[in-house]
Design a protein around this motif. Structure first.
Motif, short mmCIF file in Angstrom:
data_model
loop_
_atom_site.label_atom_id
_atom_site.label_comp_id
_atom_site.label_asym_id
_atom_site.label_seq_id
_atom_site.Cartn_x
_atom_site.Cartn_y
_atom_site.Cartn_z
N ILE A 499 11.57 -3.44 -3.67
CA ILE A 499 10.67 -2.77 -4.60
C ILE A 499 9.40 -2.40 -3.83
N SER A 500 8.99 -1.14 -3.92
CA SER A 500 7.82 -0.70 -3.18
C SER A 500 7.02 0.30 -4.00
N SER A 505 -0.45 6.88 2.63
CA SER A 505 -0.03 6.61 4.00
C SER A 505 1.43 6.18 4.10
N GLY A 506 2.15 6.14 2.98
CA GLY A 506 3.56 5.77 3.04
C GLY A 506 3.92 4.75 1.98
N MET A 507 5.02 4.00 2.21
CA MET A 507 5.52 3.03 1.24
C MET A 507 4.90 1.66 1.51
N ARG A 508 4.55 0.98 0.44
CA ARG A 508 3.97 -0.38 0.52
C ARG A 508 4.92 -1.32 -0.22
N THR A 509 5.45 -2.32 0.49
CA THR A 509 6.45 -3.21 -0.09
C THR A 509 5.82 -4.16 -1.09
N GLY A 674 0.75 11.12 12.07
CA GLY A 674 -0.01 11.88 11.09
C GLY A 674 0.81 12.77 10.17
N ALA A 675 2.14 12.73 10.30
CA ALA A 675 2.95 13.68 9.51
C ALA A 675 2.91 13.37 8.03
N HIS A 676 2.57 12.12 7.68
CA HIS A 676 2.53 11.75 6.26
C HIS A 676 1.23 12.18 5.58
N LEU A 677 0.23 12.59 6.38
CA LEU A 677 -1.06 12.94 5.80
C LEU A 677 -0.97 14.25 5.03
N PRO A 849 -7.80 14.11 -14.09
CA PRO A 849 -8.33 13.59 -12.82
C PRO A 849 -7.45 12.48 -12.30
N VAL A 850 -6.96 12.62 -11.10
CA VAL A 850 -6.03 11.67 -10.52
C VAL A 850 -6.61 11.13 -9.23
N VAL A 851 -6.48 9.82 -9.06
CA VAL A 851 -6.97 9.17 -7.85
C VAL A 851 -5.78 8.90 -6.93
N ASP A 852 -5.89 9.30 -5.68
CA ASP A 852 -4.90 8.91 -4.68
C ASP A 852 -5.40 7.65 -4.00
N VAL A 853 -4.45 6.87 -3.46
CA VAL A 853 -4.82 5.59 -2.88
C VAL A 853 -4.16 5.43 -1.52
N GLU A 854 -4.72 4.49 -0.76
CA GLU A 854 -4.08 4.06 0.47
C GLU A 854 -4.25 2.55 0.55
N PRO A 855 -3.45 1.87 1.37
CA PRO A 855 -3.58 0.41 1.47
C PRO A 855 -4.94 0.03 2.03
N GLU A 856 -5.34 -1.19 1.72
CA GLU A 856 -6.58 -1.69 2.32
C GLU A 856 -6.37 -1.88 3.81
#
Length: 856
Positions: A499-500, A505-509, A674-677, A849-856
């Motif tokens: 489950i992720s 920046s990609g998938m976070r498990t 950087g391809a995922h950016l 309004p939508v917020v995008d996120v990245e891992p800490e």
């Protein structure tokens, strides 16, 4: 007995299958006249369980539902036979494959969802069990394929509730089969082993490597196919039948009701051919009273050879063996040195595993002879064995599973409040052995908890009764059995898929394959832009199953704000989410919206397939050679399977699922640093080129300002390149925004001379263009609001929508107020476009309004 005179009830194990279903009960369950029922064939011993049979002594109930004209449901063999009757609408069959979908299925003279059809089957099995056992059936352990997504597991639980059952656990089928297999090995000297469970059912395939010892039961690995089983073999026979009878039109289009009825009838006959070919070298498909797709009567007597059948399904069987090899490779990652030679056995489960080609293929590839162990019944038997490990509820009594250690027994439980008992602390709990030799009494604590320890055992099996008394009056009771000797190893629910969540920046498990359930994890995220909605897509393996939406972030939430997301996967497979925004000093309102897997139309599937081909053709040359070698064959294999599915137009559910799998794989292909950016580096370079060209135009108007902007280009390019190399979405977004800001600034400086040059747009043309842009914005705004689920339409969001509508109206009014005869009409219109319309359109494009996120 309970206060109302009813018994405590009994829990059963149910195999809710694609083709057939089955119900079983623990062999030592308290069943009136048990021996007589076994002798009469109404209870069939399988390991440590008893499979319940119908009045014809059949242990299997076809998973088919048909609704009569008056609304009466017909379930099982009678419903399945409706597929053979000309002039009757077909029954609902094979609906387990659509369990997480919401599309209506035809079921005789009615339509229903797969969940509703499953509820009819479960209700039938509950009533069958009650009629044979002569005791109420209120709880069940229901099995599901390991690769069922969470939504399908939840739908199974809901179907049980609709059938009047509390589903205590949705047990994965490989574990149920393994438990039954271990029970059948009782008395053998081995107290440890590792084996492969090969479960090829009517609609799904699971492969699992299982390890056990005297106390624990562990899944080392999983693999399988959500859409592969006997149903696919039946379809293959129907497809071959069309080639064998070219005089009839069998170009079936499932969107045509008459064709659906024909397909149901042919699949039913094909199933019979498949079964016969599993035990004989040849079989005939004999059927009359059918109409082909042109309405012409058909009389079929078509011979089939096992060799041609095996050639027809060989590729699919090899896919199952490939899955077994993959499962072994995953197990080796957990236990280095593990291989097929390390297995103590291969267990065949599921009716389709009887096909001789299955054993032959496994023996050839893995070097071990598989064992066929009650393939149709062992899953239900294993589910029944699992009921020994679930809590049992009655009106005032909840009992945990009994435990035997060092020759002494222990029973724990809880007194439940309700009619006749307001305070559990007023209750006394009494335990009596059935032989009358032992009695113990304890008082429940303030929460109703109690424990009986050191219960003496007088035999290999000691029957006891636990009763709840208040002032000497019995309110409720339950019977139980304490057994000496080794118990089955206890297993628990585990995840067959990772489950992720997906961030920029990609998938976070969230949870790994093999993790036990319940499971809890905290995920730290940071926002990369501003907004009031934070959607976080959730994936199970390669499949998007929904999204977590945090819907009440402050509108001015700064970029880089920390969001702590808490995710809990419960034992009932329900996922609970919670969000905290520490810097805002508030809790977030988080909801998980699970998606339904409804089948696409064949036209839409064809479009998606074309898009997949184009995407792979583009990315094949962008990925590094290692990725091309590891991912390429899998993608191309999926594309070939999809081409076959779309060409034959038989199974839209499978095609939709596999299309989603390959799209996800293509989307997640690593394309280099950087391809995922987002946006891509090429888009960034395109924006820089646009800026340079605008600066060149500005040089002819204002050389000084153009030089200032030109001097900034190296720094802008360097900042973007550095952010891209570092793969930091926050810095990358900032670099892109800086370039876009310079483009806007230069464009504004170019407005006066461009409007005045000969050949430029006339004021009338410009007015039409501006009004067209406003109209486009209104349409976009309306569509975006319509796409917001009702649960997310907060008051703040409604107010924001209304303000944007009003802002568009004001901009339109400003355009209409411009005097088109004035010499500066074009300049005024340009100012309205730049100062009112364009900023409004930009706000529309970010609604909601939508917020995008990245891992800490």
């Amino acid at each position: 007995m309970s206060e109302n005179g009813g018994g405590a009830g009994i829990a059963v194990g149910i195999d809710l299958g694609t083709t057939n279903s089955c119900v079983a009960v623990l062999a030592d369950a308290p069943i009136p006249d048990k021996a007589e029922k076994i002798a009469a064939g109404r209870l069939r011993p399988v390991g440590g369980a008893l499979v319940i049979t119908d009045r014809y002594r059949s242990p299997l109930t076809p998973s088919a539902v048909w609704i009569d004209r008056d609304g009466t449901p017909v379930v099982g063999a009678r419903a399945k036979n409706k597929a053979r009757q000309t002039g009757e609408p077909p029954p609902a069959m094979f609906f387990k494959r659509d369990m997480s979908g919401s599309e209506p299925l035809r079921a005789g003279h009615a339509t229903m969802t797969a969940t509703e059809a499953s509820a009819h089957v479960l209700r039938y099995l509950r009533e069958l069990a009650e009629s044979v056992l002569d005791v109420p059936v209120r709880r069940a352990v229901v099995t599901v394929p390991a690769f069922f997504e969470v939504g399908a597991k939840n739908a199974t639980t809901q179907a049980g509730a609709d059938a009047g059952l509390e589903v205590a656990e949705t047990l994965i089928e490989p574990e149920a089969a393994a438990q039954a297999y271990l029970a059948g090995r009782a008395g053998e000297p081995a107290d440890h082993g590792v084996f492969l469970v090969y479960d090829l059912g009517g609609g799904t395939f699971d492969a699992s490597v299982v390890e056990w010892n005297a106390e624990t039961f562990d899944h080392l690995s999983f693999d399988g196919d959500r859409f592969l089983g006997g149903y696919d073999f039946d379809q293959a026979i129907v497809g071959l039948l069309a080639d064998k009878v070219p005089g009839y039109n069998l170009n079936i289009d499932v969107s045509v009701p008459e064709h659906r009825a024909l397909l149901g009838a042919l699949l039913t006959e094909a199933e019979g051919v498949k079964i016969e070919l599993s035990r004989s070298p040849a079989a005939d498909l004999v059927k009359s009273n059918l109409l082909d797709c042109d309405g012409e009567p058909m009389i079929l007597t078509v011979p089939f050879e096992r060799t041609e059948f095996e050639e027809l399904i060989a590729r699919r069987i090899e896919r199952t063996v490939d899955s077994c090899v993959s499962a072994l490779e995953k197990a080796a990652r957990r236990q280095p040195g593990f291989s097929a030679a390390s297995l103590d056995g291969i267990v065949l489960v599921g009716g389709s595993s009887r096909i001789p080609l299955v054993s032959e293929s496994l023996s050839r590839r893995l070097g071990k002879e598989p064992v066929l162990v009650e393939p149709d019944l062992c899953v239900a038997a294993g589910a029944a064995l699992k009921t020994a490990f679930i809590d049992r509820h009655s009106a005032h009594l909840k009992l945990g599973p009994p435990v035997v250690l060092d020759g002494r027994g222990e029973i724990n439980g809880q007194v439940l409040t309700g009619h006749g008992l307001a305070d559990p602390a007023h209750a006394v709990v009494v335990l009596r052995s059935d032989d009358g030799e032992y009695t113990a009494r304890v008082r429940a604590d303030e929460r109703g908890g109690f424990r009986f320890a050191d219960i003496p055992l007088t035999d290999a099996e000691t029957g006891v009764t636990v009763a709840v008394e208040v002032d000497g009056r019995e309110l409720d009771s339950q019977a139980d059995t304490l057994r000496m000797g080794p118990d089955l190893p206890r297993g628990g629910a585990v995840l067959a898929n990772t489950i992720s969540v997906k961030v920029r920046s990609g998938m976070r498990t969230v949870a790994e394959e093999g993790d036990p359930v319940p499971h809890h994890v905290e995920i730290g995220l940071r926002t990369v832009n501003q907004g009031v909605l934070l959607p976080v897509p959730v994936y199970e393996g390669p499949i998007p199953i929904g999204e977590v939406v945090i819907s009440d972030l402050p509108a001015d939430t700064p970029v880089g704000t920390r969001v702590a997301l808490s995710v809990t996967i419960g034992a009932d497979w329900m996922i609970d989410v919670h969000a905290r925004v520490p810097t805002a000093g508030r809790e977030g309102r988080a909801t998980l919206n699970l998606r339904s897997f409804d089948s696409d139309s064949w036209e839409r599937l064809r479009e998606r397939l074309d898009s997949v081909r184009a995407s792979w053709a583009e990315k094949r040359n962008l990925v590094d050679p290692e990725t091309r070698i590891t991912h390429g064959p899998r993608i191309e294999k999926l594309v070939a399977e999809l081409e076959d599915l779309v060409a034959h137009r038989f199974d839209a559910a499978q095609a939709t699922y596999r299309m989603t799998v390959v799209e996800t794989q293509l989307e997640s292909l690593p394309l280099g640093p950087g391809a995922h950016l987002s946006p891509s580096f090429s888009e960034f370079e395109g924006k820089l080129l646009d800026l340079e060209q605008l600066i060149d135009q500005l040089a002819g108007v204002d050389a000084r300002r153009a030089a200032e902007f030109r001097n900034e280009l190296p720094a802008l390019r360097a900042a973007g390149s550095a952010a891209h190399r570092a793969e930091r979405q926050l810095d990358w977004s900032t670099a892109v925004e800086q370039v876009e800001a310079r483009i806007h600034a230069v464009w504004n400086l170019l407005v006066p001379p461009v409007i005045g040059v000969p050949g430029g747009p006339s004021a009338a043309t410009l007015r039409a263009q501006v009004l067209a842009e406003i109209s486009r914005g209104r349409d976009s705004l309306r569509d975006r609001m319509a796409g917001v689920p009702g649960a997310q339409r907060t008051q703040a969001l409604e107010e924001l929508y209304k303000s944007l509508v009003t802002e568009g109206d004001v901009a339109q009014a400003d355009v209409h107020r411009v005097d088109m005869n004035a010499p500066d009409a074009g300049r005024i219109l340009r100012r309205v476009l730049d100062e009112r319309v364009m900023p409004w359109l930009a706000r529309v494009e970010t609604f909601p309004p939508v917020v995008d996120v990245e891992p800490e």
